[in-house]
Design an enzyme around this catalytic site. Sequence first.
Site, PDB file in Angstrom:
ATOM      1  N   HIS A 177       0.837  -1.208   0.000  1.00  0.00           N
ATOM      2  CA  HIS A 177       0.000   0.000   0.000  1.00  0.00           C
ATOM      3  C   HIS A 177       0.869   1.255   0.000  1.00  0.00           C
ATOM      4  O   HIS A 177       0.625   2.195  -0.770  1.00  0.00           O
ATOM      5  CB  HIS A 177      -0.913  -0.034   1.230  1.00  0.00           C
ATOM      6  N   GLU A 178       1.906   1.262   0.834  1.00  0.00           N
ATOM      7  CA  GLU A 178       2.775   2.440   0.914  1.00  0.00           C
ATOM      8  C   GLU A 178       3.615   2.598  -0.359  1.00  0.00           C
ATOM      9  O   GLU A 178       3.856   3.716  -0.816  1.00  0.00           O
ATOM     10  CB  GLU A 178       3.678   2.348   2.150  1.00  0.00           C
ATOM     11  N   HIS A 181       1.850   4.470  -3.007  1.00  0.00           N
ATOM     12  CA  HIS A 181       1.933   5.925  -2.863  1.00  0.00           C
ATOM     13  C   HIS A 181       3.226   6.454  -3.480  1.00  0.00           C
ATOM     14  O   HIS A 181       3.244   7.544  -4.078  1.00  0.00           O
ATOM     15  CB  HIS A 181       1.871   6.314  -1.384  1.00  0.00           C
ATOM     16  N   GLU A 256      -6.188   7.078  -1.061  1.00  0.00           N
ATOM     17  CA  GLU A 256      -6.110   5.899  -0.208  1.00  0.00           C
ATOM     18  C   GLU A 256      -6.864   4.724  -0.825  1.00  0.00           C
ATOM     19  O   GLU A 256      -6.408   3.579  -0.774  1.00  0.00           O
ATOM     20  CB  GLU A 256      -6.661   6.203   1.188  1.00  0.00           C
TER      21      GLU A 256
END
Length: 642
Positions: A177-178, A181, A256
């Site tokens: 997930h990070e 980004h 997100e």
Amino acid sequence: MNFFERQEQSRRTSRLLVVLFALAVISVVVAVNLVVVVVFVQAEENLYGHAPTLMEWIGAHPRTVVVTTAVVAAIIGFASMYKSALLGGGGGVVARSLGGVRVSPDTTDPQQRRLLNVVEEMAIASGLPMPEVYLLEQERGINAFAAGHNPANAAIGVTRGTLETLSRAELQGVIAHEFSHILNGDMRLNIRLMGLLFGLLVIALIGRTVLRFSGGGRDSKKAAPVVVVAFAVLTIGYIGLFFGRLIQAAVSRRREALADASAVQFTRDPTGLRGALVKIGAVSGGSKIGNPEVEEVAHMLFAPGMSRFFATHPPLEARLKAIDPRFDPKEFERARAEMARVAEQRKADATTKQTSAERLDSLINVPGVMASATVAGLVGNPGTIHMQVARDIRKSLPAAVVAASHHAYPARALLLALALDSNAEARERQRQFIGQQLGHQAADSIAELLSAVDSLEPEQRMPALLGAIPALRQLTRDERMQLMSTLNGMLQREGRVSLQSYVLRKLAQVHLNDDLNPVVRTRQLPLRAVQKDIQVLFSVIAQHGHADATAARRAYEVGVHHLLPRERPSFVTLAQWAQPLDLALSRLDQLAPIMKEQLVEGLVKTVTHDQKLTLGEAELLRAVCATVHCPLPPLVTSGPDA
């Protein structure tokens, strides 16, 4: 939505954010001017018994309005620039502001070791530099974040609660997930949000400070107008900040949701991310962070770090149902009971049946028609098989290379050893030049690593280089500038050049420059402005990938036709190609994301003109794409998970 579309969306969101912030600033400036004018009009009425209208007063005192406008705009602008400058040091600045401590590459703590391994595997699979990793030791909630201006100065932070509560698969889901980004350009957007919101906050802080020091005393009557203005400015500042937070929350919720989808796509295993979110709902601390600075970074976090009126994340149940439509909220209770009952962690992912050698030491057969779109679709989108390959590569790196990547000066020596040309004469000239620039001790350190570096397989060289990037950040800025100058000088001392060595050196320069100049913005170039650069790049790639001029020309035509179907420059044979290619790659990096997608597709068509892609060609393609910020995962034989 692929990597290039996500990058383009990030750019559009960034532009929209600037427009909305400009409107917020204009509103604050107008409101402050209105307060100042009203106070002066009221003062004239008290002095002279009559008062002009607001427009009459403004017409008679335009300089006051201009000065007020300039002062308010300057305060907001300089405060935003000041905050942005503070954050210019990269993601580590944000991590340290939350109490984060950098995880040492030499750590023997099993949980921290597991964290570093997961981050390193994700970096290898994504084709990105290894980010710095920070641990928020005092935070028991389950949370994480990625911060920085670009991949070269990125940092990932996780809480102690994340390490202690999540299994390896769940931790991998959070890290994926990070990384989304980092890949999607969200980090730069988040840093920009922090700077812009700080500018609005400063107006309110000024009003609050003036109120604190102007109340009471003998001259309270005379101070009354000042108190009124200060109170009004305080109110206006917080109203501006209110709308700023509203913008922040709206942008964050959308990014997100996209990051969750990208994380599932990276790992091809929704159970990891799903399990992490379920545990957040099950544990008493949830995702809360106790550090008082959390408000400023709320939009960067994996999950809400605090309760606030404007949510920066979609509701937890909504995120879980997006991953698994059959999710039942009763699972929170079941997970809570299981966590209370089971102390040991879940078993790690089953080891893969197929070995690294079976996956990597083969030719990659690429269907001709779909090859370019298939490979371009992998940019910024690693899957399960890439994570498996990344784990094997990490484990296969020589101990000397791994040890060198952990500390600043050995990492510098490793990077320079990887950048040395394979041609003996060129290598000797480069080593002499390095000794002149950095001293004989640096040259000796490189010599000690040469046998290990020369033994690296093609698929190991780029991960070894990218793994050294975090340690290089420990060098002073002057030392990194000197290293950059040395890499530039090495190019001038080459006769016959190895393309593979050149591209690795160029990749090192790109990431060093990103780290040294994280906020430099370059204008986008249209395709017609880079035709000469396309000619150089594709001619060099075709020339080095084919034995005879006829085959090279055909490969060139196939790739360039994809980019320039009507009028296109002709194939050229370049004897001294290194410097023209250096300039061409720098200019092609300025293409818009959607144009870069076509560029990658064209390169694939040229490289796979013979319908085969060797491991050496695949790694060369990855390195070239990485120099224009299009990170490809390791290219492996297609399979069910590919």
